[in-house]
Design a protein around this motif. Sequence first.
Motif, PDB file in Angstrom:
ATOM      1  N   ARG A  56      12.682   6.627   0.952  1.00  0.00           N
ATOM      2  CA  ARG A  56      13.628   6.269  -0.101  1.00  0.00           C
ATOM      3  C   ARG A  56      12.960   5.388  -1.156  1.00  0.00           C
ATOM      4  NH1 ARG A  56      19.238   5.699  -0.474  1.00  0.00           N
ATOM      5  NH2 ARG A  56      19.736   5.051  -2.600  1.00  0.00           N
ATOM      6  N   LEU A  57      12.206   4.393  -0.718  1.00  0.00           N
ATOM      7  CA  LEU A  57      11.535   3.518  -1.676  1.00  0.00           C
ATOM      8  C   LEU A  57      10.469   4.283  -2.459  1.00  0.00           C
ATOM      9  CD1 LEU A  57      11.229   0.671  -2.804  1.00  0.00           C
ATOM     10  CD2 LEU A  57       9.551   0.214  -1.018  1.00  0.00           C
ATOM     11  N   LEU A  58       9.738   5.168  -1.792  1.00  0.00           N
ATOM     12  CA  LEU A  58       8.734   5.976  -2.478  1.00  0.00           C
ATOM     13  C   LEU A  58       9.375   6.807  -3.582  1.00  0.00           C
ATOM     14  CD1 LEU A  58       6.624   7.268   0.566  1.00  0.00           C
ATOM     15  CD2 LEU A  58       5.947   5.519  -1.081  1.00  0.00           C
ATOM     16  N   GLN A  59      10.539   7.379  -3.303  1.00  0.00           N
ATOM     17  CA  GLN A  59      11.219   8.207  -4.287  1.00  0.00           C
ATOM     18  C   GLN A  59      11.824   7.364  -5.409  1.00  0.00           C
ATOM     19  OE1 GLN A  59      14.044  10.599  -2.110  1.00  0.00           O
ATOM     20  NE2 GLN A  59      12.479  11.324  -0.678  1.00  0.00           N
ATOM     21  N   ASP A  60      12.504   6.274  -5.038  1.00  0.00           N
ATOM     22  CA  ASP A  60      13.186   5.468  -6.046  1.00  0.00           C
ATOM     23  C   ASP A  60      12.215   4.837  -7.028  1.00  0.00           C
ATOM     24  OD1 ASP A  60      15.587   6.103  -4.932  1.00  0.00           O
ATOM     25  OD2 ASP A  60      15.924   4.160  -3.972  1.00  0.00           O
ATOM     26  N   GLN A  61      11.056   4.403  -6.542  1.00  0.00           N
ATOM     27  CA  GLN A  61      10.082   3.750  -7.397  1.00  0.00           C
ATOM     28  C   GLN A  61       9.025   4.714  -7.939  1.00  0.00           C
ATOM     29  OE1 GLN A  61      10.519   0.645  -8.385  1.00  0.00           O
ATOM     30  NE2 GLN A  61      12.344   0.538  -7.094  1.00  0.00           N
ATOM     31  N   GLN A  62       9.209   6.020  -7.709  1.00  0.00           N
ATOM     32  CA  GLN A  62       8.294   7.038  -8.222  1.00  0.00           C
ATOM     33  C   GLN A  62       6.845   6.726  -7.825  1.00  0.00           C
ATOM     34  OE1 GLN A  62       9.586   9.706  -9.553  1.00  0.00           O
ATOM     35  NE2 GLN A  62       7.712  10.788 -10.103  1.00  0.00           N
ATOM     36  N   VAL A  63       6.659   6.348  -6.555  1.00  0.00           N
ATOM     37  CA  VAL A  63       5.326   6.055  -6.026  1.00  0.00           C
ATOM     38  C   VAL A  63       4.675   7.367  -5.619  1.00  0.00           C
ATOM     39  CG1 VAL A  63       4.027   4.883  -4.214  1.00  0.00           C
ATOM     40  CG2 VAL A  63       6.011   3.766  -5.258  1.00  0.00           C
ATOM     41  N   VAL A  64       3.593   7.744  -6.281  1.00  0.00           N
ATOM     42  CA  VAL A  64       2.953   9.033  -6.034  1.00  0.00           C
ATOM     43  C   VAL A  64       1.566   8.883  -5.429  1.00  0.00           C
ATOM     44  CG1 VAL A  64       4.270  10.185  -7.840  1.00  0.00           C
ATOM     45  CG2 VAL A  64       2.060   9.149  -8.404  1.00  0.00           C
ATOM     46  N   SER A  65       1.056   7.653  -5.312  1.00  0.00           N
ATOM     47  CA  SER A  65      -0.258   7.444  -4.710  1.00  0.00           C
ATOM     48  C   SER A  65      -0.277   6.100  -3.994  1.00  0.00           C
ATOM     49  CB  SER A  65      -1.373   7.484  -5.765  1.00  0.00           C
ATOM     50  OG  SER A  65      -1.340   6.324  -6.574  1.00  0.00           O
ATOM     51  N   ILE A  66      -1.212   5.953  -3.063  1.00  0.00           N
ATOM     52  CA  ILE A  66      -1.352   4.703  -2.315  1.00  0.00           C
ATOM     53  C   ILE A  66      -1.643   3.547  -3.268  1.00  0.00           C
ATOM     54  CG2 ILE A  66      -2.711   3.525  -0.558  1.00  0.00           C
ATOM     55  CD1 ILE A  66      -1.030   5.582   0.705  1.00  0.00           C
ATOM     56  N   LYS A  67      -2.356   3.816  -4.371  1.00  0.00           N
ATOM     57  CA  LYS A  67      -2.692   2.756  -5.324  1.00  0.00           C
ATOM     58  C   LYS A  67      -1.449   2.064  -5.856  1.00  0.00           C
ATOM     59  CE  LYS A  67      -6.855   5.152  -6.959  1.00  0.00           C
ATOM     60  NZ  LYS A  67      -7.452   5.874  -8.097  1.00  0.00           N
ATOM     61  N   GLU A  68      -0.354   2.799  -5.990  1.00  0.00           N
ATOM     62  CA  GLU A  68       0.855   2.242  -6.573  1.00  0.00           C
ATOM     63  C   GLU A  68       1.624   1.356  -5.601  1.00  0.00           C
ATOM     64  OE1 GLU A  68       3.039   5.480  -8.261  1.00  0.00           O
ATOM     65  OE2 GLU A  68       1.561   5.815  -9.838  1.00  0.00           O
ATOM     66  N   LEU A  69       1.094   1.156  -4.397  1.00  0.00           N
ATOM     67  CA  LEU A  69       1.661   0.173  -3.475  1.00  0.00           C
ATOM     68  C   LEU A  69       1.106  -1.219  -3.742  1.00  0.00           C
ATOM     69  CD1 LEU A  69       1.695   2.077  -0.066  1.00  0.00           C
ATOM     70  CD2 LEU A  69       3.584   1.721  -1.661  1.00  0.00           C
ATOM     71  N   SER A  70       0.151  -1.345  -4.657  1.00  0.00           N
ATOM     72  CA  SER A  70      -0.386  -2.659  -5.014  1.00  0.00           C
ATOM     73  C   SER A  70       0.745  -3.565  -5.447  1.00  0.00           C
ATOM     74  CB  SER A  70      -1.418  -2.533  -6.137  1.00  0.00           C
ATOM     75  OG  SER A  70      -2.560  -1.829  -5.711  1.00  0.00           O
ATOM     76  N   ALA A  71       0.837  -4.729  -4.815  1.00  0.00           N
ATOM     77  CA  ALA A  71       1.860  -5.753  -5.053  1.00  0.00           C
ATOM     78  C   ALA A  71       3.195  -5.388  -4.421  1.00  0.00           C
ATOM     79  CB  ALA A  71       2.055  -6.057  -6.526  1.00  0.00           C
ATOM     80  N   VAL A  72       3.534  -4.105  -4.280  1.00  0.00           N
ATOM     81  CA  VAL A  72       4.749  -3.743  -3.555  1.00  0.00           C
ATOM     82  C   VAL A  72       4.655  -4.253  -2.125  1.00  0.00           C
ATOM     83  CG1 VAL A  72       6.145  -1.809  -2.723  1.00  0.00           C
ATOM     84  CG2 VAL A  72       5.184  -1.758  -5.028  1.00  0.00           C
ATOM     85  N   VAL A  73       3.455  -4.180  -1.567  1.00  0.00           N
ATOM     86  CA  VAL A  73       3.147  -4.800  -0.283  1.00  0.00           C
ATOM     87  C   VAL A  73       2.445  -6.130  -0.573  1.00  0.00           C
ATOM     88  CG1 VAL A  73       1.793  -4.604   1.834  1.00  0.00           C
ATOM     89  CG2 VAL A  73       2.958  -2.595   0.901  1.00  0.00           C
ATOM     90  N   PRO A  74       2.920  -7.246  -0.034  1.00  0.00           N
ATOM     91  CA  PRO A  74       2.311  -8.551  -0.359  1.00  0.00           C
ATOM     92  C   PRO A  74       0.822  -8.589  -0.045  1.00  0.00           C
ATOM     93  CG  PRO A  74       4.385  -8.855   0.785  1.00  0.00           C
ATOM     94  CD  PRO A  74       4.081  -7.390   0.859  1.00  0.00           C
ATOM     95  N   ASN A  75       0.058  -9.167  -0.972  1.00  0.00           N
ATOM     96  CA  ASN A  75      -1.387  -9.347  -0.818  1.00  0.00           C
ATOM     97  C   ASN A  75      -2.118  -8.035  -0.558  1.00  0.00           C
ATOM     98  OD1 ASN A  75      -1.555 -12.136  -1.295  1.00  0.00           O
ATOM     99  ND2 ASN A  75      -0.963 -12.600   0.813  1.00  0.00           N
TER     100      ASN A  75
END
Length: 685
Positions: A56-75
């Motif tokens: 759900r979070l991947l879809q809602d935030q239009q996350v299409v690559s692992i790189k786009e988890l930067s800052a979404v996951v702390p540190n």
Amino acid sequence: MFNEILLLSLSLNATPDTPVDTTTYKKVDLGEVVVTDYKQNRRNLTMTAMSRVDSRLLQDQQVVSIKELSAVVPNFFMPDYGSRANTPVYIRGIGAKSKGSAVGFYVDGVPHYESSAFDIDLSDIAAIDVLRGPQGTLYGRNAIAGIINVYTHNPLEYQNTRVKVGYGKYNDVTAQMSNYTKLNPHFGFSVAGSYHHNDGMFYNAYLKDKADDIDEGEGRIGLYWKPTDRWYLRLNSTLSYSDQGGYPYAPYNVERNRLEDINYNRYSLFRRLISSTGFNARYTNDRISFNSQSCFQYIKSHQAIDQDFTIEDKSFVENNYHERMYSQEFTLKSNNDSRYQWITGLFGMTMQVDQFIQNNAFSAGTATPTDNVNPKSSLAFYHQSSYNIWRGLSATAGVRFDYEHSKSDYHREKLNLGTGASSPMLDFHSTANFRQFTPKFTLQYLTTHRFLYYASITRGYKPGGFNESAKEANERSYDPEYSWNYEVGARTVFLNGRLTAEFDIFYIDWRDMQATYTILGQGNLITNAAHANSKGAELAVAYRPLKGLLFNLNYGYTYATYLDYKKSEKQDYTGNRLPMVPSHTLAANGSYTLEPAGCLDRVTISAGMTGLGRIYWADDNVVSQNFYATVNAKVSLTKGIVTWDFWGKNLTDTRYMAYGFKSSKGNYAQKGKPLTFGTSVSVNF
């Protein structure tokens, strides 16, 4: 951020037609314990700092690559390197810029040891777990910073057929198809495919064309069989190919504090073919659980890069990489409600790497072809025991023994491009053996009010190896690196599960750090950089004030410095900040779902802000990126089986440096992605 002990309340994010994959973890009442994967015991008496990102979070935030988890996951920081040739990952300040990642990466249990295989398509992903801190006791090599576990859907639990097409700025075209079918209660299969094209976002002034165009495609198949209630068999295979222009790097003018135009004379590219196959067999009864994971991965890539990044023919490098990796792991663990829980395992791996690198100096009429054959094999045994001492108080002790054998057959020549004459420059045939015990100790306490407190001490380890390109004999290899990670934290649940919060602080003592520096005409070289440390804190809050409305706040702080690093008599970096480590990571996300909504069955509005900085790009700390923030948003409209999405990224068109480095000829950087937007239509059957 989604932690294992809070998964029940946060799993409310899942839409009705996308149930959580129960093969990934077992969801139970918060008064009990959540099992996240086959390397966790049933009662899960060992706390691990973990962030879960669900579909759900991947879809809602239009996350299409692992790189786009930067800052979404702390540190967590995964910079946009310029191509898929390498994917640096940093967790809590610990990472590796070039070959030999400090983070373990797994897709449905299949290990990806080559960092160029990390940047994958995230369409139809069930969940992603990021485990922060050393995980070598259970996961082994390349886990000194943490683990990334990616899970796909299981058709025995999730059935759906989806077709999706999309279009966005920069002629961004996407097409995706997936099918998850359960033929009967015991057998199911999955098929998925995707295609992506983008004209490129960055312009090369000299070539008068885009520098970073891309075409890529991926296909996945899976077979799932439960011959009995006790046995579960799974076969997954993925084939992906990408062809991209890359390295939109530009000189950084230190005096004027400005990034110049991209301006070099030869088109640079990276092509990659990856085939990954995994077979999983699992047996479970009332007392024990047995798991076998067999894996094979094939990687073939070609890199061509104008490494001087000027309009002159000083250095144009071609790099052909070929890898074959086999691994086998057996895991046996307790599967009961006893106060004593245990897990033990045996792991073996063999990897063959053949690499050819040629640096061409066309203006000088010379080249330096290099052949490097680097076979590796490893064997490991691990055990972890946990005991419930009294009520909610439990302790865990674990240890792993790793043995790795590495070999390098290296041959480097100097070639006259005009006459074809060649002469040897450097030859060596070397072997290296690495052995290491990796212990772990954890103490945790779960109260009757569902508050959890824990403390852990963990040893981190990453083996040494051989550089892919060396100029002198003393540059051909580097030694292992080690760390001790000290951590305390708390997890809390309030308002009947509608509000969850977690907080932890950590200190990492990092010795014999494997540092990377870039030399024109050679590429990246790894050397051991003495002593460093990293310390910081992490906070995550999730709040659901009412049905359909969810807020998430994630923050991480890291302060990482060199305690002792004298690279040469003139270069002393002691006291400097570690490069590629954001001091702050911040993400604030919110989503609201209304169903029904007038003539529509569902309307979802989501928005998020992510921020990172300050980030130093090199050991000398001369060039850095201050804290910056980008804003993303998405609106989804659903009627029947059709969903129409509108999305935008970096809506404020924030200008920032996504990646930077220092070579022997100066400082270079890559701009961050500008404002982008697009739309897509998906049909779910």
